[in-house]
Design a protein around this motif. Structure first.
Motif, PDB file in Angstrom:
ATOM      1  N   LEU A 182       0.845  -1.206   0.000  1.00 24.03           N
ATOM      2  CA  LEU A 182       0.000   0.000   0.000  1.00 24.03           C
ATOM      3  C   LEU A 182       0.879   1.256   0.000  1.00 24.03           C
ATOM      4  N   ALA A 183       0.634   2.118  -0.988  1.00 27.24           N
ATOM      5  CA  ALA A 183       1.285   3.438  -0.996  1.00 27.24           C
ATOM      6  C   ALA A 183       0.344   4.411  -0.311  1.00 27.24           C
ATOM      7  N   THR A 184       0.902   5.392   0.380  1.00 27.28           N
ATOM      8  CA  THR A 184       0.049   6.413   0.996  1.00 27.28           C
ATOM      9  C   THR A 184       0.568   7.789   0.627  1.00 27.28           C
TER      10      THR A 184
ATOM     11  N   ASN B 107      -1.366  11.954  -0.434  1.00 25.44           N
ATOM     12  CA  ASN B 107      -2.285  12.730  -1.281  1.00 25.44           C
ATOM     13  C   ASN B 107      -1.627  13.187  -2.567  1.00 25.44           C
ATOM     14  N   GLU B 108      -0.277  13.209  -2.554  1.00 25.65           N
ATOM     15  CA  GLU B 108       0.436  13.726  -3.718  1.00 25.65           C
ATOM     16  C   GLU B 108       0.637  12.671  -4.810  1.00 25.65           C
ATOM     17  N   LEU B 109       0.219  11.438  -4.543  1.00 20.41           N
ATOM     18  CA  LEU B 109       0.610  10.358  -5.454  1.00 20.41           C
ATOM     19  C   LEU B 109      -0.389  10.137  -6.587  1.00 20.41           C
TER      20      LEU B 109
ATOM     21  N   LYS C  90       1.688  17.105  -7.980  1.00 19.00           N
ATOM     22  CA  LYS C  90       1.632  15.655  -7.732  1.00 19.00           C
ATOM     23  C   LYS C  90       2.900  14.999  -8.266  1.00 19.00           C
ATOM     24  N   ILE C  91       3.142  13.774  -7.804  1.00 22.14           N
ATOM     25  CA  ILE C  91       4.231  12.953  -8.353  1.00 22.14           C
ATOM     26  C   ILE C  91       3.683  11.557  -8.597  1.00 22.14           C
ATOM     27  N   TYR C  92       4.349  10.846  -9.461  1.00 26.13           N
ATOM     28  CA  TYR C  92       3.950   9.453  -9.680  1.00 26.13           C
ATOM     29  C   TYR C  92       4.380   8.592  -8.499  1.00 26.13           C
ATOM     30  N   ASP C  93       3.548   7.649  -8.163  1.00 25.90           N
ATOM     31  CA  ASP C  93       3.857   6.641  -7.146  1.00 25.90           C
ATOM     32  C   ASP C  93       4.901   5.688  -7.709  1.00 25.90           C
ATOM     33  N   SER C  94       6.089   5.713  -7.144  1.00 30.94           N
ATOM     34  CA  SER C  94       7.105   4.734  -7.587  1.00 30.94           C
ATOM     35  C   SER C  94       7.307   3.634  -6.549  1.00 30.94           C
ATOM     36  N   ASN C  95       7.015   3.917  -5.282  1.00 31.92           N
ATOM     37  CA  ASN C  95       7.295   2.913  -4.241  1.00 31.92           C
ATOM     38  C   ASN C  95       6.524   1.611  -4.455  1.00 31.92           C
ATOM     39  N   THR C  96       5.265   1.738  -4.854  1.00 28.70           N
ATOM     40  CA  THR C  96       4.476   0.527  -5.099  1.00 28.70           C
ATOM     41  C   THR C  96       5.216  -0.400  -6.047  1.00 28.70           C
TER      42      THR C  96
ATOM     43  N   SER D  12       4.134   2.296   2.384  1.00 29.88           N
ATOM     44  CA  SER D  12       5.210   3.275   2.275  1.00 29.88           C
ATOM     45  C   SER D  12       4.664   4.652   2.597  1.00 29.88           C
ATOM     46  N   ALA D  13       5.506   5.446   3.201  1.00 30.69           N
ATOM     47  CA  ALA D  13       5.271   6.842   3.585  1.00 30.69           C
ATOM     48  C   ALA D  13       4.305   6.959   4.766  1.00 30.69           C
ATOM     49  N   GLY D  14       4.175   8.193   5.223  1.00 32.69           N
ATOM     50  CA  GLY D  14       3.257   8.460   6.326  1.00 32.69           C
ATOM     51  C   GLY D  14       3.763   7.980   7.672  1.00 32.69           C
ATOM     52  N   VAL D  15       5.062   7.762   7.790  1.00 30.90           N
ATOM     53  CA  VAL D  15       5.586   7.302   9.081  1.00 30.90           C
ATOM     54  C   VAL D  15       6.612   8.263   9.669  1.00 30.90           C
ATOM     55  N   SER D  16       6.781   9.438   9.036  1.00 25.10           N
ATOM     56  CA  SER D  16       7.764  10.364   9.616  1.00 25.10           C
ATOM     57  C   SER D  16       7.047  11.313  10.570  1.00 25.10           C
ATOM     58  N   LYS D  17       7.496  12.535  10.677  1.00 25.92           N
ATOM     59  CA  LYS D  17       6.909  13.389  11.713  1.00 25.92           C
ATOM     60  C   LYS D  17       6.157  14.581  11.120  1.00 25.92           C
TER      61      LYS D  17
ATOM     62  N   GLY E 111       8.711   7.034   3.139  1.00 25.11           N
ATOM     63  CA  GLY E 111       8.170   7.426   1.838  1.00 25.11           C
ATOM     64  C   GLY E 111       9.209   7.706   0.777  1.00 25.11           C
ATOM     65  N   ASN E 112      10.330   8.269   1.190  1.00 20.04           N
ATOM     66  CA  ASN E 112      11.330   8.602   0.179  1.00 20.04           C
ATOM     67  C   ASN E 112      11.744   7.343  -0.563  1.00 20.04           C
ATOM     68  N   PRO E 113      11.761   7.421  -1.874  1.00 18.53           N
ATOM     69  CA  PRO E 113      11.919   6.205  -2.680  1.00 18.53           C
ATOM     70  C   PRO E 113      13.194   5.409  -2.412  1.00 18.53           C
ATOM     71  N   VAL E 114      14.308   6.087  -2.144  1.00 18.30           N
ATOM     72  CA  VAL E 114      15.533   5.334  -1.847  1.00 18.30           C
ATOM     73  C   VAL E 114      15.422   4.708  -0.460  1.00 18.30           C
TER      74      VAL E 114
END
Ligand code: AMP
Ligand code: MG
Length: 431
Positions: free
Chosen positions: A202-204, A206-208, A219-225, A268-273, A322-325
């Motif tokens: 699951l990607a999380t 609003n920008e994806l 917006k950016i494309y979802d790459s993590n998925t 991915s993402a949504g786990v920082s501060k 969330g950051n792709p790397v």
């Protein structure tokens, strides 16, 4: 190496990579068994001891194209003293001889064909006048042998490789091409293995936006998925893409529950501060999720725990940054060993080399640095240069890298020429 120590008050509340990995491994279980077709089993772990049900080869056969003879009949043969035998038949692979070999005669035989009764040796064509006779269009009803051979030469005895009843592959063996070949040679077309984990992704954010759709400003494309699903596949799991959740409780909650019938969930993402980092809230309410800081760079913020379903069935969940790397590197360190364990594998560490650094690595804050590196081999020694800017958003750096150069948490800086441990991402790329 400069072994200066960092002030460790900053990192005191963080888990080391090993501690985090051990927590993950403590929670995931080896999966149950399944029967799969041999061709589906590559990379899986055999879940039964395999005993040979037959001898291999099942019968004594020829190791060469040549003539089946009795060794007594060609004793003393030499180029000056050729021994000529009558040719009384021919056996191709897959055929059996119609007649036993009479004394003083020879039977043409092809590689793999069963030895005719009476024969004990094969004379390869090269050691006879076969070629000369063929060229001169002579009918090959006799053959001259130029060398003597001892009993059994160029004959493959029955059970030379495998004896019926022998233990051939132990439960726990990882299936490679060779194991698939051996299993096929024993007549197996399916095999009991530890099943592959189904992994919900699951990607999380609003920008994806989904690749393949148009992109509006902001917006950016979802790459993590996609990178995560590809990693899941690479390490043997089955990805189940759950989609992109919005940064609100309801969206993440409902989309995660679509993935409840999996063996592991990876978000991915949504786990920082930040202000919209809801994943950890959802997880805290829906299971027993802990939020960690892991002492690594990139990929410090990681969520981990179990999500509970209505009937209290629990599924482990790894919340990647969330950051792709960061997502890819955290996956390598935490999700990869989890997948391998679920598949029944016991070797969970990545392959590594030690290499001379061609670029310095600076460690600013006492976390373990995983620097994207290009490892090459010169005069038998490994060298590693960095891929360029090391920002955790610079995903193209991962396309350049074949390894991750490690600068330990206790080391402030590594200089050019220092030796670094490099976890290899791709062996094939070392040249
Ligand atoms: P967050 O952890 O939500 O603060 O995200 C950190 C960074 O990763 C932000 O720049 C996000 O836009 C980016 N990001 C989050 N999810 C994805 C994704 N699925 N694909 C690409 N970038 C992402
Ligand atoms: Mg976000």
């Amino acid at each position: 190496m400069a072994h200066q120590h960092h002030d460790d008050t900053y990192t005191a509340d963080m888990l080391s990579v090993e501690e985090a990995r051990n927590e993950v491994l403590a929670l995931v279980k080896v999966l149950n068994h399944e029967d799969v077709h041999l061709m589906e089993s590559l990379g899986q772990v055999i879940a039964e001891d395999i005993y040979a049900g037959l001898d291999i080869p099942p019968f004594q056969n020829s190791a060469m194209d040549g003539y089946a003879v009795r060794h007594q009949d060609i004793k003393g043969a030499s180029p000056n003293n050729a021994i000529t035998l009558k040719v009384v038949g021919s056996i191709a692979a897959g055929q059996i001889a119609k007649v036993a070999l009479p004394e003083g005669a020879a039977i043409r035989i092809m590689t793999g064909a069963p030895l005719p009764l009476g024969a004990n040796t094969v004379v390869p064509f090269e050691e006879t006048d076969e070629l000369v006779r063929k060229k001169s269009d002579e009918t090959v009803d006799e053959v001259s042998v130029f060398h003597e051979f001892s009993k059994g030469e160029f004959v493959r005895p029955a059970a030379e490789d495998v004896r019926k009843g022998e233990l051939i592959l132990r439960s726990g063996t990882v299936i490679r091409a060779a194991e698939i070949g051996v299993l096929a040679s024993l007549g197996y077309d399916s095999i009991t293995v530890t099943r592959r984990p189904l992994i919900g992704i699951l990607a999380t954010g609003n920008e994806l936006a989904k690749p393949g759709t148009s992109l509006i400003y902001g917006k950016i494309y979802d790459s993590n998925t996609y990178s995560v699903a590809a990693l899941v596949k690479r390490y043997g799991g089955i990805p189940k893409i759950l989609g992109i959740a919005k940064d609100n409780f309801k969206s993440i909650d409902s989309m995660l529950f679509k993935g409840i019938a999996t063996d592991l969930l990876i978000t991915s993402a949504g786990v920082s501060k930040g202000d919209y980092d809801i994943v950890k809230d959802v997880l805290t309410q829906r299971g027993n999720i802990t939020f960690w800081s892991v002492r690594m760079r990139p990929a410090k913020p990681i969520a981990f725990g179990e999500l509970a379903s209505i009937d209290n069935h629990k599924i482990p969940l790894i919340g990647l940054p969330g950051n792709p790397v960061s997502a890819m590197i955290a996956f390598e360190q935490l999700a990869r060993p989890a997948i391998l364990k679920m598949m029944g594998k016991t070797k969970l560490t990545k392959p590594y080399v030690y290499a001379f650094l061609e670029d310095p690595i600076i460690n600013t804050d006492g976390r373990r640095v995983y620097a994207r590196a290009i490892v090459s081999k010169k005069n038998g020694k490994y060298y590693a240069k960095l891929t360029g800017p090391q920002g955790s958003n610079v995903l193209t750096s991962m396309t350049k890298a074949n390894g991750l150069a490690i600068c330990d948490e206790t080391v402030c800086a590594m200089k050019i020429g220092d030796i670094a441990k490099i976890e290899m991402l791709d062996w094939e790329e070392v040249e």
